[in-house]
Scaffold this active site. Structure first.
Site, PDB file in Angstrom:
ATOM      1  N   GLU A  45     -36.273  35.760 -10.511  1.00 11.39           N
ATOM      2  CA  GLU A  45     -35.440  35.243  -9.600  1.00 11.39           C
ATOM      3  C   GLU A  45     -33.843  35.466  -9.931  1.00 11.39           C
ATOM      4  O   GLU A  45     -33.657  35.359 -11.243  1.00 11.39           O
ATOM      5  CB  GLU A  45     -35.842  33.859  -9.524  1.00 11.39           C
ATOM      6  N   LYS A 111     -35.703  32.081   0.158  1.00  8.12           N
ATOM      7  CA  LYS A 111     -36.494  30.985  -0.404  1.00  8.12           C
ATOM      8  C   LYS A 111     -36.309  29.751   0.442  1.00  8.12           C
ATOM      9  O   LYS A 111     -35.385  29.290   0.937  1.00  8.12           O
ATOM     10  CB  LYS A 111     -35.754  30.642  -1.700  1.00  8.12           C
ATOM     11  N   CYS A 145     -40.164  30.862  -7.160  1.00 10.39           N
ATOM     12  CA  CYS A 145     -40.151  29.879  -7.897  1.00 10.39           C
ATOM     13  C   CYS A 145     -40.616  28.595  -7.411  1.00 10.39           C
ATOM     14  O   CYS A 145     -41.821  28.307  -7.513  1.00 10.39           O
ATOM     15  CB  CYS A 145     -38.599  29.720  -8.476  1.00 10.39           C
TER      16      CYS A 145
END
Length: 259
Positions: A45, A111, A145
């Site tokens: 990430e 995200k 994540c």
């Protein structure tokens, strides 16, 4: 997936705010992996600069050119390359995973779930769309994540046809067992492959444990990284998905109308 492929998790200690250093490292490793027959490479990430909030907006301005470089490299190496970068967006940025597929930008994912404990919600904007792409190595669902803690997202991707879930992460100590357990759970419950890449070592004041994982549809570890820079690799065989889903057909037995 039409055939077996070799996948790699490119785990490394991201140099905070140093795009050129990180790009040089990634480029070198990807060239090495291509020589070893890797067709899918997953980066951590925010691999270009980590969460350097003090200058993140400025660093994000380099992302469009950086994406072009990675796309070109994916064409040169005959590889699918996935990793997240800061995408410019007004006075904030998106945390966006870009999917480079053999010289083309196949798509991107912003995200969706921002981790307040690390102040992501103060500096980043949320995405609002899932990302499932039919790539040259198979149907890939992309998450980032903290998204790992939301099983609804991965299930949506699996129901829509994902064969591989790719996770780019910066997941720090002391929550290593959460990382390892949730990755295996997402693989087991959705009966697919997961390739999850974490960063490692100290970045600013945070210590990242690494432990990048490649997991099969039964939740078995095919490859894992330690605490240092490394590139765990594994063969992903689509027959494993077919045979395991035929043995325990969770998708056929689902009753979404009751949930």
């Amino acid at each position: 997936m039409q055939k077996s492929i070799k996948a790699a998790a490119v785990q490394f200690n991201i140099a905070l705010g140093d795009i050129d250093k990180n790009l040089a490292y990634v480029t070198d490793k990807l060239r090495q992996l291509a020589k070893d027959g890797v067709e899918l490479a997953v980066l951590p990430e925010m691999w270009s600069c980590a969460f350097d909030y003090r200058q993140l907006n400025q660093l994000a301005l380099r992302t469009p050119a950086l994406v072009q470089q990675i796309v070109a490299l994916s064409g040169e190496l005959g590889m699918v390359i996935i990793g997240s970068l800061p995408e410019p967006h007004g006075d904030k940025v998106y945390n966006t995973s870009y999917v480079a597929d053999r010289g083309k930008l196949a798509g991107s994912y912003r995200k969706m779930h921002l981790f307040g404990l690390m102040n992501e919600d103060r500096h980043l904007d949320r995405g609002d769309s899932v990302c499932l792409l039919d790539t040259s190595v198979g149907k890939i669902g992309v998450i980032i994540c903290y998204d790992l803690r939301f099983p609804e997202l991965t299930r949506r991707l699996a129901v829509d046809g994902a064969e591989i879930i790719v996770i780019t992460g910066e997941w720090p100590k002391p929550r290593e067992e959460h990382w390892r357990t949730l990755i295996r759970a997402r693989a087991i419950e959705n009966q697919l492959f997961v390739v999850a890449t974490n960063t490692c070592g100290m970045i600013g004041k945070l210590d990242f444990f690494g432990s990048s994982l490649i997991v099969n549809p039964k939740g078995e570890l095919l490859a894992e990284g330690g605490y240092e820079n490394c590139e765990p690799t594994a063969i992903l065989d689509p027959a494993e998905i077919t045979s395991w889903r035929a043995s325990i057909n969770c998708f056929q037995d689902r009753r979404p109308e009751c949930y």
